[in-house]
Design an enzyme around this catalytic site. Structure first.
Site, PDB file in Angstrom:
ATOM      1  N   LYS A 112       0.830  -1.212   0.000  1.00 31.50           N
ATOM      2  CA  LYS A 112       0.000   0.000   0.000  1.00 31.50           C
ATOM      3  C   LYS A 112       0.860   1.256   0.000  1.00 31.50           C
ATOM      4  O   LYS A 112       0.619   2.192  -0.759  1.00 31.50           O
ATOM      5  CB  LYS A 112      -0.913  -0.001   1.240  1.00 31.50           C
ATOM      6  CG  LYS A 112      -1.573   1.339   1.500  1.00 31.50           C
ATOM      7  CD  LYS A 112      -2.327   1.385   2.819  1.00 31.50           C
ATOM      8  CE  LYS A 112      -1.487   1.616   4.033  1.00 31.50           C
ATOM      9  NZ  LYS A 112      -1.367   2.975   4.547  1.00 31.50           N
ATOM     10  N   ASN A 113       1.876   1.269   0.862  1.00 35.05           N
ATOM     11  CA  ASN A 113       2.643   2.511   1.017  1.00 35.05           C
ATOM     12  C   ASN A 113       3.626   2.768  -0.134  1.00 35.05           C
ATOM     13  O   ASN A 113       4.226   3.836  -0.200  1.00 35.05           O
ATOM     14  CB  ASN A 113       3.347   2.543   2.382  1.00 35.05           C
ATOM     15  CG  ASN A 113       2.329   2.731   3.503  1.00 35.05           C
ATOM     16  OD1 ASN A 113       1.185   3.100   3.253  1.00 35.05           O
ATOM     17  ND2 ASN A 113       2.742   2.459   4.741  1.00 35.05           N
ATOM     18  N   CYS A 140      -4.575   7.986   9.863  1.00 33.79           N
ATOM     19  CA  CYS A 140      -4.756   7.318  11.153  1.00 33.79           C
ATOM     20  C   CYS A 140      -4.457   8.276  12.284  1.00 33.79           C
ATOM     21  O   CYS A 140      -3.567   9.109  12.187  1.00 33.79           O
ATOM     22  CB  CYS A 140      -3.802   6.138  11.253  1.00 33.79           C
ATOM     23  SG  CYS A 140      -4.349   4.707  10.351  1.00 33.79           S
ATOM     24  N   ARG A 161       0.823  14.717  13.023  1.00 36.16           N
ATOM     25  CA  ARG A 161       1.473  14.343  11.760  1.00 36.16           C
ATOM     26  C   ARG A 161       1.937  15.626  11.068  1.00 36.16           C
ATOM     27  O   ARG A 161       1.281  16.129  10.156  1.00 36.16           O
ATOM     28  CB  ARG A 161       0.506  13.552  10.872  1.00 36.16           C
ATOM     29  CG  ARG A 161      -0.193  12.373  11.531  1.00 36.16           C
ATOM     30  CD  ARG A 161       0.672  11.150  11.683  1.00 36.16           C
ATOM     31  NE  ARG A 161       1.105  10.525  10.470  1.00 36.16           N
ATOM     32  CZ  ARG A 161       0.534   9.480   9.882  1.00 36.16           C
ATOM     33  NH1 ARG A 161      -0.545   8.960  10.386  1.00 36.16           N
ATOM     34  NH2 ARG A 161       1.051   8.944   8.789  1.00 36.16           N
ATOM     35  N   ASP A 193       6.034  19.851   8.177  1.00 34.64           N
ATOM     36  CA  ASP A 193       7.028  20.923   8.019  1.00 34.64           C
ATOM     37  C   ASP A 193       8.187  20.522   7.100  1.00 34.64           C
ATOM     38  O   ASP A 193       8.714  21.362   6.359  1.00 34.64           O
ATOM     39  CB  ASP A 193       7.566  21.350   9.395  1.00 34.64           C
ATOM     40  CG  ASP A 193       8.134  20.182  10.174  1.00 34.64           C
ATOM     41  OD1 ASP A 193       7.403  19.193  10.383  1.00 34.64           O
ATOM     42  OD2 ASP A 193       9.316  20.228  10.568  1.00 34.64           O
ATOM     43  N   GLN A 194       8.571  19.249   7.106  1.00 33.79           N
ATOM     44  CA  GLN A 194       9.711  18.843   6.270  1.00 33.79           C
ATOM     45  C   GLN A 194       9.337  18.791   4.787  1.00 33.79           C
ATOM     46  O   GLN A 194      10.167  19.036   3.923  1.00 33.79           O
ATOM     47  CB  GLN A 194      10.265  17.484   6.722  1.00 33.79           C
ATOM     48  CG  GLN A 194      10.793  17.470   8.146  1.00 33.79           C
ATOM     49  CD  GLN A 194      11.851  18.549   8.359  1.00 33.79           C
ATOM     50  OE1 GLN A 194      12.872  18.607   7.670  1.00 33.79           O
ATOM     51  NE2 GLN A 194      11.609  19.426   9.319  1.00 33.79           N
ATOM     52  N   ASP A 224       4.844   0.414  12.100  1.00 33.63           N
ATOM     53  CA  ASP A 224       3.604  -0.208  11.617  1.00 33.63           C
ATOM     54  C   ASP A 224       3.465  -1.666  12.074  1.00 33.63           C
ATOM     55  O   ASP A 224       2.448  -2.302  11.805  1.00 33.63           O
ATOM     56  CB  ASP A 224       3.533  -0.146  10.079  1.00 33.63           C
ATOM     57  CG  ASP A 224       3.339   1.276   9.581  1.00 33.63           C
ATOM     58  OD1 ASP A 224       3.041   2.171  10.398  1.00 33.63           O
ATOM     59  OD2 ASP A 224       3.506   1.509   8.364  1.00 33.63           O
ATOM     60  N   ILE A 232       8.458   6.635  16.847  1.00 32.44           N
ATOM     61  CA  ILE A 232       8.092   7.388  15.644  1.00 32.44           C
ATOM     62  C   ILE A 232       6.836   8.251  15.876  1.00 32.44           C
ATOM     63  O   ILE A 232       6.834   9.442  15.570  1.00 32.44           O
ATOM     64  CB  ILE A 232       7.839   6.447  14.438  1.00 32.44           C
ATOM     65  CG1 ILE A 232       8.985   5.438  14.271  1.00 32.44           C
ATOM     66  CG2 ILE A 232       7.603   7.244  13.153  1.00 32.44           C
ATOM     67  CD1 ILE A 232      10.296   5.989  13.775  1.00 32.44           C
ATOM     68  N   ARG A 242      -8.614  -0.010   5.102  1.00 33.81           N
ATOM     69  CA  ARG A 242      -7.774   0.989   4.423  1.00 33.81           C
ATOM     70  C   ARG A 242      -6.492   0.384   3.879  1.00 33.81           C
ATOM     71  O   ARG A 242      -5.922   0.880   2.918  1.00 33.81           O
ATOM     72  CB  ARG A 242      -7.373   2.098   5.412  1.00 33.81           C
ATOM     73  CG  ARG A 242      -8.499   3.004   5.804  1.00 33.81           C
ATOM     74  CD  ARG A 242      -7.996   4.086   6.710  1.00 33.81           C
ATOM     75  NE  ARG A 242      -6.780   4.658   6.143  1.00 33.81           N
ATOM     76  CZ  ARG A 242      -5.992   5.513   6.746  1.00 33.81           C
ATOM     77  NH1 ARG A 242      -6.286   5.922   7.953  1.00 33.81           N
ATOM     78  NH2 ARG A 242      -4.918   5.979   6.171  1.00 33.81           N
TER      79      ARG A 242
HETATM   80  C1  EPZ Z   1       4.421   6.777   6.463  1.00 35.00           C
HETATM   81  O1  EPZ Z   1       3.751   7.857   7.070  1.00 35.00           O
HETATM   82  C2  EPZ Z   1       3.417   5.662   6.351  1.00 35.00           C
HETATM   83  N1  EPZ Z   1       2.301   6.120   5.555  1.00 35.00           N
HETATM   84  C3  EPZ Z   1       2.975   5.220   7.728  1.00 35.00           C
HETATM   85  O2  EPZ Z   1       2.151   4.091   7.572  1.00 35.00           O
HETATM   86  C4  EPZ Z   1       4.179   4.828   8.568  1.00 35.00           C
HETATM   87  O3  EPZ Z   1       3.771   4.567   9.889  1.00 35.00           O
HETATM   88  C5  EPZ Z   1       5.205   5.955   8.569  1.00 35.00           C
HETATM   89  O4  EPZ Z   1       5.543   6.340   7.224  1.00 35.00           O
HETATM   90  C6  EPZ Z   1       6.501   5.582   9.277  1.00 35.00           C
HETATM   91  O5  EPZ Z   1       7.081   4.475   8.658  1.00 35.00           O
HETATM   92  C7  EPZ Z   1       2.363   6.092   4.239  1.00 35.00           C
HETATM   93  O6  EPZ Z   1       3.342   5.669   3.645  1.00 35.00           O
HETATM   94  C8  EPZ Z   1       1.167   6.560   3.489  1.00 35.00           C
HETATM   95  P1  EPZ Z   1       6.798   9.981   8.349  1.00 35.00           P
HETATM   96  P2  EPZ Z   1       4.384   9.306   7.044  1.00 35.00           P
HETATM   97  O7  EPZ Z   1       6.725  11.251   7.572  1.00 35.00           O
HETATM   98  O8  EPZ Z   1       5.075   9.494   5.743  1.00 35.00           O
HETATM   99  C9  EPZ Z   1       7.553  13.242  11.801  1.00 35.00           C
HETATM  100  C10 EPZ Z   1       0.332   2.702   7.886  1.00 35.00           C
HETATM  101  O9  EPZ Z   1      -0.098   2.100   8.897  1.00 35.00           O
HETATM  102  N2  EPZ Z   1       7.462  14.254  10.729  1.00 35.00           N
HETATM  103  O10 EPZ Z   1       7.906   9.042   8.070  1.00 35.00           O
HETATM  104  O11 EPZ Z   1       3.329  10.266   7.425  1.00 35.00           O
HETATM  105  C11 EPZ Z   1       6.210  12.578  12.063  1.00 35.00           C
HETATM  106  O12 EPZ Z   1       5.426  13.357  12.943  1.00 35.00           O
HETATM  107  C12 EPZ Z   1       0.783   4.139   7.990  1.00 35.00           C
HETATM  108  O13 EPZ Z   1       0.397   2.189   6.766  1.00 35.00           O
HETATM  109  C13 EPZ Z   1       7.769  15.566  10.992  1.00 35.00           C
HETATM  110  O14 EPZ Z   1       8.096  15.935  12.127  1.00 35.00           O
HETATM  111  O15 EPZ Z   1       5.430   9.197   8.214  1.00 35.00           O
HETATM  112  C14 EPZ Z   1       6.650  11.262  12.637  1.00 35.00           C
HETATM  113  O16 EPZ Z   1       6.946  11.418  13.998  1.00 35.00           O
HETATM  114  C15 EPZ Z   1       0.461   4.741   9.309  1.00 35.00           C
HETATM  115  N3  EPZ Z   1       7.685  16.487   9.980  1.00 35.00           N
HETATM  116  C16 EPZ Z   1       7.947  10.938  11.900  1.00 35.00           C
HETATM  117  O17 EPZ Z   1       8.388  12.190  11.352  1.00 35.00           O
HETATM  118  C17 EPZ Z   1       7.314  16.135   8.717  1.00 35.00           C
HETATM  119  O18 EPZ Z   1       7.256  17.018   7.848  1.00 35.00           O
HETATM  120  C18 EPZ Z   1       7.828   9.942  10.763  1.00 35.00           C
HETATM  121  O19 EPZ Z   1       6.782  10.341   9.887  1.00 35.00           O
HETATM  122  C19 EPZ Z   1       7.011  14.796   8.442  1.00 35.00           C
HETATM  123  C20 EPZ Z   1       7.093  13.855   9.476  1.00 35.00           C
END
Ligand code: EPZ
Length: 430
Positions: free
Chosen positions: A22-23, A117, A122, A125-126, A305, A327, A397
């Site tokens: 999915k991801n 979720c 979430r 900013d990055q 996950d 995370i 989902r």
């Molecule tokens: C992806 O979410 C996945 N979703 C998530 O899967 C997964 O849990 C996550 O990566 C971590 O592996 C999809 O791929 C659609 P991140 P994502 O940006 O991209 C912080 C599932 O169950 N952060 O890697 O949103 C954030 O708050 C889902 O399939 C910032 O601070 O995750 C978090 O603490 C749930 N600023 C950490 O980084 C930003 O701009 C990792 O988030 C972006 C993220």
């Protein structure tokens, strides 16, 4: 409202086929609009998130022709707007991948802000920092993210946190920027690599995906491609843990074993046998489970996950285990439901201390999010007696045919809508 009815106690035994990730599918579908030529994608999981994204893409003029459940021909030559307002999109995190894709191709995007979720705050900013570094002006207003650039120019970007989403989004926009972009502290997840491979198959010039430095030499345009999405690491891991939790013997087919290393190593630590073959892995849980410690980390660490699934297993193991979630800050909400099923778990901040017990007992429980929902189903399958799991829309989902695949392994699980259906299920399984 649909629920799962479950009678627990059967070890799961047999073979299960894993679908596309999915991801990986979500960013690959979004990226397929970056060319005017036709793209053919295989192994798309037929789950709610991918279907919502595909319907939002159709709303802006992307031609999308599905062949069966898992293949699609996509052509984005006639996109009529870069404004994406499809209300359903708010419900999926990956809506923001349309920003990177549209910004790269049309130098503008206006997309409803993601939900997804409820597992913690979430931040984006990055993503914004990355788009701005490429020369875009980004505004968050009226519940939307709006990005616009005269020209996108490559830049050197250091990510302050390792983010899958930000790495993917910046990689897409930078693909069609002028000059070279370097993303440092990039996410290394298999789906990041899969997207880079897909973009390269369309003529992009991306190197280093899978390491923490990704180098992208911008190209003027992308061309058509045929691409097969990788198998889902987390779906595979969920079924591997299903074997551990139900004391079963499950062969998980169509996987990339390398992607499962952190999961396999924890299963070995807690006393399961894991046998790997080319593209399948067999998990046998014939001995009592042992305690361990685990901390979720970006890939190649133990995936967040998979955190609920390992917690469900550790609650059935001998001794005291510790699970640290590093995370997302709000990913232990399901623990209250496990406690109602007899688990002995104490959560303090981002740490769960688990004292192993012998057996879950069935209860009426709710899925709080996608992965926790799946993990609660596994707990119910190991429990004594009957359970119902509601809010299964979360599970749908990201897991295709979850209950059907579980039935194939001997699970007593059915979709029900009413109390009468539940009584019928009890008669059938009693
Ligand atoms: C992806 O979410 C996945 N979703 C998530 O899967 C997964 O849990 C996550 O990566 C971590 O592996 C999809 O791929 C659609 P991140 P994502 O940006 O991209 C912080 C599932 O169950 N952060 O890697 O949103 C954030 O708050 C889902 O399939 C910032 O601070 O995750 C978090 O603490 C749930 N600023 C950490 O980084 C930003 O701009 C990792 O988030 C972006 C993220």
């Amino acid at each position: 409202m649909e629920q799962y009815a479950i009678k627990g106690g059967n070890p799961l035994v047999g073979e299960v086929e894993i679908g596309g990730a999915k991801n990986a599918a979500l960013p690959i579908l979004a990226a397929s609009l970056m060319t005017d030529e036709t793209v053919f994608i295989e192994n798309i999981p037929d789950v709610r998130d991918t279907n919502v994204l595909m319907s939002a893409m159709q709303d802006i003029g992307v031609m999308m022709k599905k062949e069966g459940r898992h293949k699609a021909t996509i052509n984005a030559a006639n996109i009529n707007t870069t404004v994406v307002t499809n209300d359903k999109l708010k419900k999926i995190r990956a809506s923001y991948y349309l920003v990177g894709a549209l910004l790269g191709k049309y130098k503008e995007a206006d997309v409803v802000l993601p939900g997804g979720c409820d597992i913690g705050s979430r931040a984006i900013d990055q993503h914004i920092k990355g788009f701005e570094a490429l020369g875009a002006e980004v505004k968050i207003e009226f519940g939307r993210i709006r990005a616009k650039a005269e020209h996108l120019r490559g830049n050197h970007i250091y990510m302050d946190v390792v983010s899958v989403g930000a790495t993917i989004n910046v990689m897409m926009a930078a693909t069609l920027a002028e000059g070279k972009t370097i993303i440092e502290n990039a996410a290394k997840e298999p789906h990041v690599v899969d997207l880079a491979n897909f973009l390269n198959s369309m003529g992009a010039n991306i190197r280093g995906a899978g390491t923490d430095v990704i180098r992208i030499q911008g190209v003027q345009r992308l061309h058509g491609s045929e691409y097969m999405i990788i198998p889902d690491q987390i779906e595979a891991g969920t079924f591997m843990f299903a074997a551990a939790i139900t004391k079963g013997d499950v062969t998980v087919k169509n996987v990339i074993t390398k992607h499962l290393e952190s999961i396999t190593s924890k299963l070995l630590e807690i006393g399961c046998e894991v046998k790997e073959e080319d593209d399948c892995v067999r998990v046998v849980a014939s001995k009592p489970l042992k305690h361990t410690q685990v901390k979720t980390l970006p890939y190649p660490g133990f995936p967040t996950d998979m955190q609920p699934q390992i917690t469900v297993a550790l609650a059935l193991s001998q001794g005291t285990s510790i699970v640290t979630e590093s995370i997302f800050e709000n990913r232990f909400k399901y623990v209250d439901e496990l406690i109602r099923m007899g688990a002995n778990i104490k959560v303090e901040g981002n740490v769960a201390v688990i004292n192993g017990m012998k057996k879950y007992t069935g209860a009426s429980i709710s899925a709080p999010d996608l992965r926790a929902g799946a993990a609660l189903v596994l707990a119910a399958l190991a429990a004594e007696g009957y359970s119902t799991v509601d809010d299964i829309r979360y599970i749908e989902r990201g897991y295709e045919d979850f209950h059907i695949k579980l039935q194939g392994l001997g699970a007593q699980i059915d979709l029900i809508e009413t109390e009468r259906d539940f009584q019928k299920f009890k008669l059938k399984t009693g």
